[in-house]
Design a protein around this motif. Structure first.
Motif, PDB file in Angstrom:
ATOM      1  N   LEU A 300       0.836  -1.205   0.000  1.00  0.00           N
ATOM      2  CA  LEU A 300       0.000   0.000   0.000  1.00  0.00           C
ATOM      3  C   LEU A 300       0.868   1.252   0.000  1.00  0.00           C
ATOM      4  O   LEU A 300       0.602   2.207  -0.742  1.00  0.00           O
ATOM      5  N   ALA A 301       1.889   1.257   0.840  1.00  0.00           N
ATOM      6  CA  ALA A 301       2.791   2.407   0.885  1.00  0.00           C
ATOM      7  C   ALA A 301       3.457   2.606  -0.469  1.00  0.00           C
ATOM      8  O   ALA A 301       3.555   3.727  -0.981  1.00  0.00           O
ATOM      9  N   ALA A 302       3.911   1.495  -1.070  1.00  0.00           N
ATOM     10  CA  ALA A 302       4.562   1.586  -2.375  1.00  0.00           C
ATOM     11  C   ALA A 302       3.591   2.102  -3.435  1.00  0.00           C
ATOM     12  O   ALA A 302       3.997   2.812  -4.369  1.00  0.00           O
ATOM     13  N   ALA A 303       2.304   1.767  -3.294  1.00  0.00           N
ATOM     14  CA  ALA A 303       1.303   2.204  -4.279  1.00  0.00           C
ATOM     15  C   ALA A 303       1.157   3.718  -4.310  1.00  0.00           C
ATOM     16  O   ALA A 303       0.754   4.285  -5.336  1.00  0.00           O
ATOM     17  N   THR A 304       1.490   4.403  -3.213  1.00  0.00           N
ATOM     18  CA  THR A 304       1.379   5.869  -3.224  1.00  0.00           C
ATOM     19  C   THR A 304       2.481   6.513  -4.047  1.00  0.00           C
ATOM     20  O   THR A 304       2.366   7.686  -4.426  1.00  0.00           O
ATOM     21  N   THR A 305       3.550   5.782  -4.317  1.00  0.00           N
ATOM     22  CA  THR A 305       4.631   6.370  -5.126  1.00  0.00           C
ATOM     23  C   THR A 305       4.337   6.288  -6.619  1.00  0.00           C
ATOM     24  O   THR A 305       4.943   7.015  -7.410  1.00  0.00           O
ATOM     25  N   GLU A 306       3.409   5.428  -7.013  1.00  0.00           N
ATOM     26  CA  GLU A 306       3.082   5.309  -8.440  1.00  0.00           C
ATOM     27  C   GLU A 306       2.503   6.608  -8.995  1.00  0.00           C
ATOM     28  O   GLU A 306       2.929   7.071 -10.064  1.00  0.00           O
ATOM     29  N   PRO A 307       1.527   7.251  -8.311  1.00  0.00           N
ATOM     30  CA  PRO A 307       1.060   8.548  -8.807  1.00  0.00           C
ATOM     31  C   PRO A 307       2.155   9.615  -8.802  1.00  0.00           C
ATOM     32  O   PRO A 307       2.173  10.496  -9.669  1.00  0.00           O
ATOM     33  N   LEU A 308       3.083   9.536  -7.833  1.00  0.00           N
ATOM     34  CA  LEU A 308       4.193  10.491  -7.802  1.00  0.00           C
ATOM     35  C   LEU A 308       5.073  10.326  -9.043  1.00  0.00           C
ATOM     36  O   LEU A 308       5.448  11.306  -9.698  1.00  0.00           O
ATOM     37  N   ASP A 309       5.404   9.073  -9.357  1.00  0.00           N
ATOM     38  CA  ASP A 309       6.224   8.813 -10.537  1.00  0.00           C
ATOM     39  C   ASP A 309       5.511   9.287 -11.808  1.00  0.00           C
ATOM     40  O   ASP A 309       6.135   9.867 -12.702  1.00  0.00           O
ATOM     41  N   ASP A 310       4.201   9.024 -11.865  1.00  0.00           N
ATOM     42  CA  ASP A 310       3.419   9.446 -13.032  1.00  0.00           C
ATOM     43  C   ASP A 310       3.419  10.964 -13.159  1.00  0.00           C
ATOM     44  O   ASP A 310       3.598  11.515 -14.259  1.00  0.00           O
ATOM     45  N   LEU A 311       3.239  11.652 -12.040  1.00  0.00           N
ATOM     46  CA  LEU A 311       3.186  13.118 -12.058  1.00  0.00           C
ATOM     47  C   LEU A 311       4.517  13.710 -12.528  1.00  0.00           C
ATOM     48  O   LEU A 311       4.538  14.563 -13.423  1.00  0.00           O
ATOM     49  N   PHE A 312       5.614  13.275 -11.947  1.00  0.00           N
ATOM     50  CA  PHE A 312       6.904  13.853 -12.323  1.00  0.00           C
ATOM     51  C   PHE A 312       7.328  13.421 -13.730  1.00  0.00           C
ATOM     52  O   PHE A 312       8.145  14.090 -14.365  1.00  0.00           O
ATOM     53  N   GLY A 313       6.740  12.331 -14.214  1.00  0.00           N
ATOM     54  CA  GLY A 313       6.980  11.939 -15.597  1.00  0.00           C
ATOM     55  C   GLY A 313       6.363  12.912 -16.581  1.00  0.00           C
ATOM     56  O   GLY A 313       6.818  13.023 -17.728  1.00  0.00           O
ATOM     57  N   ARG A 314       5.327  13.644 -16.143  1.00  0.00           N
ATOM     58  CA  ARG A 314       4.661  14.650 -16.986  1.00  0.00           C
ATOM     59  C   ARG A 314       5.177  16.058 -16.733  1.00  0.00           C
ATOM     60  O   ARG A 314       4.928  16.967 -17.526  1.00  0.00           O
ATOM     61  N   ALA A 315       5.825  16.273 -15.606  1.00  0.00           N
ATOM     62  CA  ALA A 315       6.193  17.622 -15.186  1.00  0.00           C
ATOM     63  C   ALA A 315       7.545  18.051 -15.748  1.00  0.00           C
ATOM     64  O   ALA A 315       8.358  17.227 -16.171  1.00  0.00           O
ATOM     65  N   ASP A 316       7.758  19.360 -15.728  1.00  0.00           N
ATOM     66  CA  ASP A 316       9.058  19.925 -16.107  1.00  0.00           C
ATOM     67  C   ASP A 316       9.988  20.017 -14.902  1.00  0.00           C
ATOM     68  O   ASP A 316      11.060  20.621 -15.004  1.00  0.00           O
ATOM     69  N   TYR A 317       9.561  19.464 -13.794  1.00  0.00           N
ATOM     70  CA  TYR A 317      10.343  19.502 -12.560  1.00  0.00           C
ATOM     71  C   TYR A 317      10.674  18.085 -12.105  1.00  0.00           C
ATOM     72  O   TYR A 317      10.035  17.113 -12.536  1.00  0.00           O
ATOM     73  N   THR A 318      11.639  17.978 -11.215  1.00  0.00           N
ATOM     74  CA  THR A 318      11.983  16.711 -10.579  1.00  0.00           C
ATOM     75  C   THR A 318      11.717  16.843  -9.083  1.00  0.00           C
ATOM     76  O   THR A 318      11.554  17.963  -8.571  1.00  0.00           O
ATOM     77  N   PRO A 319      11.684  15.737  -8.354  1.00  0.00           N
ATOM     78  CA  PRO A 319      11.498  15.833  -6.890  1.00  0.00           C
ATOM     79  C   PRO A 319      12.535  16.733  -6.230  1.00  0.00           C
ATOM     80  O   PRO A 319      12.235  17.392  -5.219  1.00  0.00           O
ATOM     81  N   ALA A 320      13.736  16.806  -6.792  1.00  0.00           N
ATOM     82  CA  ALA A 320      14.783  17.639  -6.204  1.00  0.00           C
ATOM     83  C   ALA A 320      14.484  19.121  -6.320  1.00  0.00           C
ATOM     84  O   ALA A 320      15.048  19.939  -5.577  1.00  0.00           O
ATOM     85  N   ASP A 321      13.589  19.496  -7.248  1.00  0.00           N
ATOM     86  CA  ASP A 321      13.241  20.909  -7.433  1.00  0.00           C
ATOM     87  C   ASP A 321      12.229  21.406  -6.397  1.00  0.00           C
ATOM     88  O   ASP A 321      12.022  22.620  -6.269  1.00  0.00           O
ATOM     89  N   VAL A 322      11.602  20.510  -5.677  1.00  0.00           N
ATOM     90  CA  VAL A 322      10.537  20.874  -4.739  1.00  0.00           C
ATOM     91  C   VAL A 322      11.130  21.549  -3.500  1.00  0.00           C
ATOM     92  O   VAL A 322      12.046  21.019  -2.863  1.00  0.00           O
ATOM     93  N   ASP A 323      10.600  22.719  -3.174  1.00  0.00           N
ATOM     94  CA  ASP A 323      11.079  23.471  -2.005  1.00  0.00           C
ATOM     95  C   ASP A 323      10.483  22.974  -0.697  1.00  0.00           C
ATOM     96  O   ASP A 323      11.150  22.983   0.343  1.00  0.00           O
TER      97      ASP A 323
END
Length: 525
Positions: A300-323
Motif C-alpha cells: 500500500l505504501a509503495a502504491a502511493t509512489t506510483e502517482p508520484l512517478d506518473d506526475l513527475f513523468g509529466r512535469a518539467d520539474y523533478t522531486p529535487a526541485d521541490v522546495d
C-alpha cells in the motif's frame, strides 16, 4: 476552543469551510481573523466520524454516536460513503435504498448543526473540499449532497489547494512567506492525492501544475490489512470464518483501526477482541509490532509512489526541485509514510499544521474571502491583493466516445481551468436525424470501457442533413470548480443548439427537494 460568537461579523447567514472526508470530516470558520476548526459538543474532538446509523425507530445518528453504535448495528450503519460518490447505484441499508449523495447529505447536515451550535449563527453556505483527483461524477454528487443538506455550495475546493491556503497563513504569521514550489502528499482515510503546486505569496496565488492520485487508496486500506491478519489468525486458531458474522467483524475492524493509530506512537501494541468466537469462548489476543504492520502494508505504501512517478513523468520539474513537501490527511501520521515521503524527496516533509485540520482550515479561509461580509485576502494571507488566485487543473482527461468505441480526448489532463475546447467535426449518422447523442467520458484510457462515463450530451432540434457531414460544433467548458458544461452549434444554420448532459447524477431543484424529503430526520443529541 472555538472563538466566542461575537467574534464573527454578523449578517444574514454564514459560510463555513468543510473537509468532507471518507472516514472523518471537519468544519472550520473564521473568527477574529483566524480560521478555527470547530470542536464537537459531545466529544470535544476537531474531527467528526463520517458514519451514519439508521435507528429502528426511523431516525438517524451521525458522527461519533453512529460510530459508537456501529458494532451493535453494522447492518444499519454506513461508513466510507465518500468512496461511493459518483456511482448511480443506490446503497441498501436498514431495508431501504439511498443514493450515496443522500447519505453524504446527512453527514453534512450533522456537520452544519455542530457548526451552528458553536458559532451561534445560522450557516447558509459552504466551501466543500474534494480530492484533486475526483472526476466530474464525484464532484457533481458532492455538490448535490450539499444541496440536499440545504446548503448553498459556494465552491468545490480541491483539498491540496485548501491545504496550501492554510500553510500560507501559517507561514505569514511566522514571517516566512516566500514563493516556492510545493508538493502536497494527501493521504486521507479513503483517497490519495499527489499535487505539485507553485505558490506566490506576494499575489496570494496558488497554481496547481500537475495532479495525480488514487480515489480507492487511503488509511482504511491499512486498517483492512490488520483486519485480514486478524481474520486469518482467528481461522487458524478456531476454524471459524469470522467474516460471516457482521457484528464480530465490526468489532474486529474497530480494534484494527485503534491498533493502527496506536502503532503511530508505539513500537508494538497488543491487539485484543474478547470472546470474538463466543461459542468457543475464544478471545483474540496477539501482539502486533510496528515492523510487522509495515510489512503487512508495504504494498500500500509503495502504491502511493506510483502517482508520484506518473506526475513527475509529466512535469518539467523533478522531486529535487521541490522546495517544500506538505503532509496532509490523518494517515500521514504513520511513521513509515513520513519516512517514505522523506526518502522520495530527500527532505523532511512538513507537518507544521495539523494534517487532519489543514484542509478544513484552508476551506474556511476561502469561505471567509468569498462571503459577502467576510474579510479580504490581504487581511488573512501574506500578499497585498484583496483576492486569492487559485489556479487548478483538469485531474483527468475528458473526451467523447466514437462509433468504434474509442475515445476522442478533447480536454487533456493537467490543462488549467477554467478552460474550454471547441470541436467542429461532428455529424449525424442516419438519414433524417434531428438529434445527436455525444457520450462524454473522463479518464486516460483509449477506449470507453477504460474510462468513467459522465453522461450524454444531447443536441436536439437540428435540421436533417446528409449522414457523416461534419456540421455540428460542440464546446466543452470546465468551470473553476472543475464541473463540466457543454454547448453546441449547428454550423449549417448558425443556430445555437441547447445541450444538456443527461446523467442520473444531475438532479433538478425539484429532484433535490424530493431526495431530501425521502431521508429520515437526524436524532436530537
Amino acid at each position: 476552543m472555538c472563538g466566542e460568537p461575537d467574534a464573527v461579523s454578523m449578517g444574514s447567514g454564514y459560510t463555513v469551510g468543510i473537509d468532507l472526508g471518507t472516514t472523518r470530516s471537519a468544519v472550520a470558520y473564521v473568527a477574529g481573523g483566524d480560521p478555527e476548526v470547530i470542536t464537537t459538543g459531545n466529544s470535544g474532538e476537531s474531527v467528526i466520524p463520517s458514519v451514519v446509523q439508521f435507528t429502528e425507530d426511523g431516525e438517524v445518528n451521525v458522527g461519533q454516536t453512529a460510530a459508537n453504535l456501529a458494532v451493535q448495528h453494522p447492518e444499519r450503519t454506513v461508513t466510507e460513503v465518500k468512496r461511493e460518490m459518483g456511482r448511480e447505484e443506490p446503497l441498501t441499508v436498514a431495508g431501504e435504498e439511498y443514493l450515496p449523495e443522500q447519505i453524504s447529505s446527512l453527514i453534512l447536515e450533522h456537520i452544519i448543526d455542530e457548526a451552528e451550535g458553536s458559532i451561534g449563527r445560522d450557516v447558509e453556505g459552504a466551501v466543500i473540499t474534494v480530492p484533486a483527483y475526483f472526476d466530474d461524477p464525484k464532484r457533481t454528487a458532492t455538490e448535490t449532497a450539499g444541496e440536499i443538506a440545504g446548503l448553498d455550495v459556494e465552491r468545490l475546493l480541491p483539498e491540496p489547494s485548501a491545504a496550501c491556503l492554510a500553510y500560507g497563513l501559517h507561514e505569514s504569521k511566522l514571517g516566512n512567506a516566500a514563493s516556492e514550489l510545493a508538493f502536497v502528499y494527501d493521504l486521507g482515510g479513503g483517497t490519495f492525492d499527489a499535487t505539485l503546486v507553485e505558490i506566490d505569496y506576494e499575489i496570494n496565488s496558488v497554481e496547481t501544475l500537475h495532479t495525480a492520485g488514487d480515489n480507492e487508496l487511503g488509511g482504511s486500506d491499512w486498517t483492512q490489512q490488520i483486519v485480514d491478519w486478524m481474520i486469518d489468525q482467528i481461522h487458524d486458531d478456531t476454524g471459524v470464518d469470522i467474516e460471516d458474522n457482521p457484528e464480530q467483524l465490526a468489532r474486529i475492524r474497530q480494534e484494527a483501526k485503534s491498533a493502527k493509530h496506536r502503532l503511530s506512537d508505539l513500537p508494538s501494541t497488543d491487539v485484543s477482541v474478547p470472546f470474538v468466537v463466543p461459542e468457543q469462548s475464544y478471545t483474540f489476543a496477539e501482539p502486533l509490532s510496528r515492523e510487522r504492520f509495515e510489512e503487512l502494508t508495504a504494498d500500500l505504501a509503495a502504491a502511493t509512489t506510483e502517482p508520484l512517478d506518473d506526475l513527475f513523468g509529466r512535469a518539467d520539474y523533478t522531486p529535487a526541485d521541490v522546495d517544500k513537501v506538505l503532509l496532509v490527511g490523518g494517515s500521514v501520521r504513520m511513521p513509515h509514510i513520513q519516512e517514505l515521503v522523506g526518502d522520495y524527496f530527500d527532505q523532511e516533509a512538513s507537518m507544521e499544521i495539523n494534517p487532519e485540520e489543514a484542509v478544513a482550515l484552508g476551506a474556511a479561509i476561502q469561505a471567509e474571502i468569498i462571503d459577502d461580509g467576510g474579510a479580504d485576502a490581504s487581511a488573512m494571507l501574506p500578499g497585498e491583493t484583496d483576492d486569492i488566485v487559485l489556479i487548478d487543473v483538469v485531474p483527468q482527461s475528458l473526451g467523447v466516445r466514437l462509433s468504434d468505441g474509442s475515445i476522442d480526448h478533447i480536454i487533456e489532463q493537467d490543462e488549467q481551468i477554467p478552460t474550454s475546447t471547441r470541436k467542429e467535426s461532428y455529424g449525424t449518422v442516419e438519414e433524417g436525424q434531428t438529434s445527436v447523442q455525444i457520450r462524454v467520458y473522463q479518464g486516460e484510457g483509449e477506449t470507453a470501457e477504460e474510462n468513467t462515463k459522465i453522461g450524454t450530451a444531447v443536441l436536439r432540434d437540428i435540421p436533417p442533413r446528409p449522414p457523416g457531414e461534419p456540421s455540428l460544433a460542440v464546446e466543452f467548458r470546465i468551470t473553476t470548480d472543475g464541473r463540466l458544461a457543454v454547448t453546441g452549434e449547428d454550423l449549417k444554420t448558425g443556430k445555437q443548439v441547447e445541450t444538456k448532459i443527461e446523467s442520473a447524477l444531475r438532479h433538478s431543484p425539484e429532484e433535490i427537494d424530493d431526495l431530501g424529503e425521502e431521508l429520515p430526520a437526524l436524532r436530537e443529541p
